[in-house]
Design a protein around this motif. Structure first.
Motif, PDB file in Angstrom:
ATOM      1  N   VAL A   1       0.849  -1.196   0.000  1.00  0.00           N
ATOM      2  CA  VAL A   1       0.000   0.000   0.000  1.00  0.00           C
ATOM      3  C   VAL A   1       0.882   1.243   0.000  1.00  0.00           C
ATOM      4  O   VAL A   1       2.068   1.163   0.318  1.00  0.00           O
ATOM      5  CB  VAL A   1      -0.953   0.003   1.219  1.00  0.00           C
ATOM      6  N   PRO A   2       0.332   2.403  -0.350  1.00  0.00           N
ATOM      7  CA  PRO A   2       1.149   3.608  -0.485  1.00  0.00           C
ATOM      8  C   PRO A   2       1.743   4.137   0.818  1.00  0.00           C
ATOM      9  O   PRO A   2       2.798   4.747   0.813  1.00  0.00           O
ATOM     10  CB  PRO A   2       0.204   4.656  -1.075  1.00  0.00           C
ATOM     11  N   ASP A   3       1.047   3.914   1.970  1.00  0.00           N
ATOM     12  CA  ASP A   3       1.535   4.534   3.203  1.00  0.00           C
ATOM     13  C   ASP A   3       0.924   3.858   4.425  1.00  0.00           C
ATOM     14  O   ASP A   3       0.047   2.998   4.317  1.00  0.00           O
ATOM     15  CB  ASP A   3       1.207   6.032   3.217  1.00  0.00           C
ATOM     16  N   LEU A   4       1.397   4.269   5.605  1.00  0.00           N
ATOM     17  CA  LEU A   4       0.928   3.697   6.859  1.00  0.00           C
ATOM     18  C   LEU A   4      -0.568   3.931   7.065  1.00  0.00           C
ATOM     19  O   LEU A   4      -1.273   3.041   7.546  1.00  0.00           O
ATOM     20  CB  LEU A   4       1.720   4.278   8.041  1.00  0.00           C
ATOM     21  N   ASP A   5      -1.062   5.084   6.711  1.00  0.00           N
ATOM     22  CA  ASP A   5      -2.489   5.355   6.887  1.00  0.00           C
ATOM     23  C   ASP A   5      -3.354   4.353   6.126  1.00  0.00           C
ATOM     24  O   ASP A   5      -4.382   3.889   6.633  1.00  0.00           O
ATOM     25  CB  ASP A   5      -2.844   6.780   6.442  1.00  0.00           C
TER      26      ASP A   5
ATOM     27  N   ALA B   1      -5.918   1.544   7.660  1.00  0.00           N
ATOM     28  CA  ALA B   1      -7.304   1.429   7.203  1.00  0.00           C
ATOM     29  C   ALA B   1      -7.653  -0.026   6.910  1.00  0.00           C
ATOM     30  O   ALA B   1      -8.744  -0.502   7.266  1.00  0.00           O
ATOM     31  CB  ALA B   1      -7.540   2.306   5.978  1.00  0.00           C
ATOM     32  N   TRP B   2      -6.741  -0.755   6.262  1.00  0.00           N
ATOM     33  CA  TRP B   2      -6.984  -2.181   6.006  1.00  0.00           C
ATOM     34  C   TRP B   2      -7.011  -2.950   7.320  1.00  0.00           C
ATOM     35  O   TRP B   2      -7.845  -3.841   7.516  1.00  0.00           O
ATOM     36  CB  TRP B   2      -5.933  -2.762   5.061  1.00  0.00           C
ATOM     37  N   ALA B   3      -6.110  -2.645   8.243  1.00  0.00           N
ATOM     38  CA  ALA B   3      -6.074  -3.331   9.537  1.00  0.00           C
ATOM     39  C   ALA B   3      -7.397  -3.147  10.281  1.00  0.00           C
ATOM     40  O   ALA B   3      -7.903  -4.082  10.908  1.00  0.00           O
ATOM     41  CB  ALA B   3      -4.915  -2.812  10.373  1.00  0.00           C
TER      42      ALA B   3
ATOM     43  N   ALA C   1     -10.028  -8.319  19.090  1.00  0.00           N
ATOM     44  CA  ALA C   1      -8.695  -8.356  19.710  1.00  0.00           C
ATOM     45  C   ALA C   1      -7.883  -7.190  19.163  1.00  0.00           C
ATOM     46  O   ALA C   1      -8.184  -6.045  19.453  1.00  0.00           O
ATOM     47  CB  ALA C   1      -8.016  -9.696  19.448  1.00  0.00           C
ATOM     48  N   SER C   2      -6.884  -7.482  18.305  1.00  0.00           N
ATOM     49  CA  SER C   2      -6.066  -6.395  17.769  1.00  0.00           C
ATOM     50  C   SER C   2      -5.406  -6.815  16.465  1.00  0.00           C
ATOM     51  O   SER C   2      -5.290  -7.999  16.155  1.00  0.00           O
ATOM     52  CB  SER C   2      -4.978  -5.991  18.772  1.00  0.00           C
ATOM     53  N   VAL C   3      -4.972  -5.813  15.720  1.00  0.00           N
ATOM     54  CA  VAL C   3      -4.159  -6.025  14.524  1.00  0.00           C
ATOM     55  C   VAL C   3      -2.951  -5.114  14.673  1.00  0.00           C
ATOM     56  O   VAL C   3      -3.087  -3.895  14.772  1.00  0.00           O
ATOM     57  CB  VAL C   3      -4.925  -5.679  13.234  1.00  0.00           C
TER      58      VAL C   3
END
Length: 170
Positions: free
Chosen positions: A138-142, A146-148, A157-159
């Motif tokens: 993906v292009p960036d952390l944001d 969003a996918w997470a 739980a968590s990603v």
């Protein structure tokens, strides 16, 4: 297709550690249709820039792991994951991904005082266990976050999201 047994109590044709029958051929065909590739190696996105790969570490509590093999809950459990994986595949962001068997199948290795110490099962008694992962392009952390946030395990739980280290320069 028969899967290898992980324990003496494993029933052929079932998920390891479970007595719930699994139609492996149907699961494999459905994954191939959904992803258009080999079902166990989700290599769907070419690597263009190593700084744009993020790993999504998908954690689940024991109650979610139990749904995998519960006939009354497995359909909804796997349906949520199939929808998430399908959306990522359609967007073309999957580089690699695998689900993991439950923590009861784990073996932990440590070296203590120069000796190998092996423990069956997860070492820590934690509320969340690693259930699988995806590497996404993906292009960036944001965008990775969003996918997470769309992963079914994000609501139970968590990603964890981490950038993937690029290979060393030649």
């Amino acid at each position: 297709m028969t899967k290898p047994s992980l324990s003496k109590s494993h029933r052929p044709g079932c998920h390891p550690g479970s007595s719930v029958p699994v139609d492996w051929a149907a699961q494999t065909a459905a994954r191939r249709q959904l992803l258009g590739r080999h079902p166990f190696f989700l290599d769907t996105a070419p690597r263009q820039d190593p700084t744009m790969h993020y790993m999504l570490l998908l954690n689940e509590p024991a109650s979610e792991f139990a749904k995998r093999d519960d006939p009354a809950q497995a359909g909804a459990y796997w349906g949520g994951w199939n929808a998430f994986i399908g959306a990522m595949a359609q967007a073309g962001v999957i580089v690699k991904g695998d689900g993991l068997h439950g923590p009861h199948t784990a073996t932990t290795v440590r070296i203590r005082d120069g000796k190998r110490v092996v423990q069956d099962g997860p070492f820590a008694d934690t509320k969340e266990q690693l259930g699988g992962y995806f590497v996404i392009d993906v292009p960036d952390l944001d965008t990775a976050l969003a996918w997470a946030a769309r992963a079914p395990s994000a609501s139970t739980a968590s990603v964890e999201v981490r950038p993937v280290m690029p290979p060393p320069a030649p």
